[in-house]
Write a protein that holds these residues in place. Structure first.
Motif, PDB file in Angstrom:
ATOM      1  N   ASP A  15      -6.625  -4.193  -3.935  1.00  0.00           N
ATOM      2  CA  ASP A  15      -5.202  -3.835  -3.976  1.00  0.00           C
ATOM      3  C   ASP A  15      -4.765  -3.158  -2.681  1.00  0.00           C
ATOM      4  N   ARG A  16      -5.608  -2.268  -2.171  1.00  0.00           N
ATOM      5  CA  ARG A  16      -5.239  -1.557  -0.941  1.00  0.00           C
ATOM      6  C   ARG A  16      -5.210  -2.501   0.258  1.00  0.00           C
ATOM      7  N   LEU A  17      -6.186  -3.395   0.340  1.00  0.00           N
ATOM      8  CA  LEU A  17      -6.199  -4.349   1.449  1.00  0.00           C
ATOM      9  C   LEU A  17      -5.012  -5.306   1.352  1.00  0.00           C
ATOM     10  N   GLU A  18      -4.709  -5.750   0.147  1.00  0.00           N
ATOM     11  CA  GLU A  18      -3.573  -6.652  -0.048  1.00  0.00           C
ATOM     12  C   GLU A  18      -2.281  -5.983   0.391  1.00  0.00           C
ATOM     13  N   ALA A  19      -2.112  -4.720   0.033  1.00  0.00           N
ATOM     14  CA  ALA A  19      -0.910  -3.988   0.436  1.00  0.00           C
ATOM     15  C   ALA A  19      -0.863  -3.790   1.944  1.00  0.00           C
ATOM     16  N   ALA A  20      -2.019  -3.507   2.544  1.00  0.00           N
ATOM     17  CA  ALA A  20      -2.074  -3.293   3.990  1.00  0.00           C
ATOM     18  C   ALA A  20      -1.743  -4.572   4.746  1.00  0.00           C
TER      19      ALA A  20
END
Length: 458
Positions: A15-20
């Motif tokens: 989720d964090r990588l996708e948002a980044a």
């Protein structure tokens, strides 16, 4: 001490990588516009060499800003390659490859918009190099930025190689890494210069064809002769050449070079004939060549193509029998076929099938094919990363073209796993008028690469 990657659950990391990655897309598209504006054709006859320098310097600046210190290096063919390494002792070494040079635009008036200005139309971004290969470069940049913003440190040792003469087959990068093997030493080599079979379908390219081309020249007379006075008895060099070239294909279009096996069968994903007709822009009423599946013909069998013929242009027609004619024959061979042997068979075939005249044949440098090893841990990690990023199971495919550095790196570092991925799906029309890229392909590939880098830290 536990690594930052291990401190995050797989879903939290995703989720964090996708948002980044999503948050980095405006910067990514701005970078792509700047890169496309560089007319980086590595041929001084076509574009100013300063444009290649500008592209290399911009690439170096962007990668350094993304956290990998790089520098442009002059290769033996005079091109500028951008190379760097961020050491992380004890971690896996992952090489990320792409190139900053592009093919010529051809007739710019045939383009719908300026080929050197990134232009959005109906959700796609148009411009020379938008996909091949500056779109891939931007995906790499976006992945690197996402990893550092989420993880805070590099989970693996990152090596970057951005070539400057791939499209011109200058082989400068091959000679550079041969002279300095540590420059590209890695455990995992990601070649970002291919793409998906269709947009949104994650694809790993597992096979590249080799090349074995020649120039053939047929000479019959010291000069051309008037067709009215001498036609019928004068030995026509152009007709002899055409007869020779016709022997390279059967009436059904299959390649028929004496002694060269043309019965291979492709074991990966099929290529739907309807999609092939659309992708290749085959005209209504015209059939695909050869017998067998499209995938067999493209990736498992040799293909001889006449690229060019030196003969009088129709606009300058004269009533003359030609005393000299030449052609360039491009031979593609599947992985596993020795291109030197194939080229020798091609030369022998051309000599044997030229009905008359003096025959001269100039062999061009060969390029070996490539078959990926698909049973290693990095390959499995890439499949996991693609499955997560695209939400679909990845497939495998072949590619009819060649990426010479792939073979060079696999031979220099035989223990390394080589993964071929990219943003170049059929709608991109790479090397053609109105080349374009779907920005969603850049975003999704960037996420897959970021997930891969984190997965490989385990």
């Amino acid at each position: 001490m536990e690594s930052p990657v291990a401190q995050l659950s797989s879903s939290d990391l995703r989720d964090r990588l996708e948002a980044a990655v999503a948050g980095g897309m405006p910067r990514a598209l701005a970078d792509l516009a700047s890169l496309v504006a560089c007319r980086s054709v590595f041929d001084p006859r076509i574009e100013d060499p300063a444009e290649c320098v500008r592209a290399a310097e911009l690439t170096a600046a962007l990668l350094t800003q993304a956290g990998v210190p790089v520098t442009p290096l002059v290769t033996p063919d005079g091109s500028l390659a951008v190379c760097g390494r961020l050491p992380r002792p004890g971690a896996r070494r992952v090489l990320l490859y792409t190139h900053h040079d592009v093919v010529p635009v051809g007739d710019s008036s045939a383009w719908t918009s300026d080929p050197w200005t990134l232009t959005e139309r109906d959700g796609r971004l148009y411009g020379r190099g938008a996909a091949d290969c500056k779109g891939n470069l931007v995906a790499v940049l976006t992945a690197l930025r996402a990893v550092t913003s989420v993880v805070g440190e590099w989970p693996v040792e990152v090596v970057v190689v951005v070539e400057g003469s791939e499209e011109q087959s200058g082989r400068g990068m091959e000679k550079l890494v041969a002279a300095q093997p540590n420059l590209a030493a890695a455990d995992v080599i990601v070649m970002a210069d291919t793409g998906n079979v269709t947009a949104g379908q994650p694809t790993l390219t597992t096979s590249l064809r080799g090349t074995a081309s020649v120039r053939i020249t047929v000479r019959t007379m010291a000069q051309s002769a008037h067709s009215g006075m001498y036609g019928g008895a004068a030995p026509d060099a152009l007709q002899a050449l055409l007869t020779t070239l016709a022997s390279l294909r059967s009436p059904q279009g299959e390649t028929t070079i004496d002694g060269l096996d043309a019965s291979g069968v492709w074991g990966g994903a099929a290529y739907d004939p309807v999609l092939f007709r659309r992708d290749a822009a085959v005209l209504e009423g015209v059939d695909a060549l050869g017998q067998g599946s499209i995938a067999d013909l493209l990736w498992a069998r040799p293909a001889a193509t006449v690229l060019a013929i030196d003969a009088p242009a129709t606009a300058r027609v004269a009533a003359a029998v030609q005393g000299e004619a030449s052609a360039i024959v491009n031979l593609r061979v599947p992985a596993g076929v020795d291109p030197v042997v194939a080229q020798g068979l091609l030369v022998a075939h051309l000599r044997a099938h030229t009905p008359y005249g003096r025959v001269e044949i100039e062999p061009f440098p060969v390029g070996r094919g490539f078959a990926a090893r698909t049973d290693g841990p990095a390959y499995a990690a890439m499949r996991r990363a693609m499955r997560t990023a695209y939400g679909r199971e990845p497939v495998t495919t072949g590619q009819g073209g060649s990426i010479p550095l792939t073979v060079a790196l696999s031979e220099l570092h035989p223990e390394a796993e080589v993964l071929l991925v990219g943003v170049e799906e059929p709608e991109c029309h790479i090397h053609a008028v109105d080349e374009s890229v779907d920005p969603r392909e850049i975003e999704t590939l960037a996420l897959a690469l970021a997930l891969l880098l984190c997965d490989l830290a385990a």
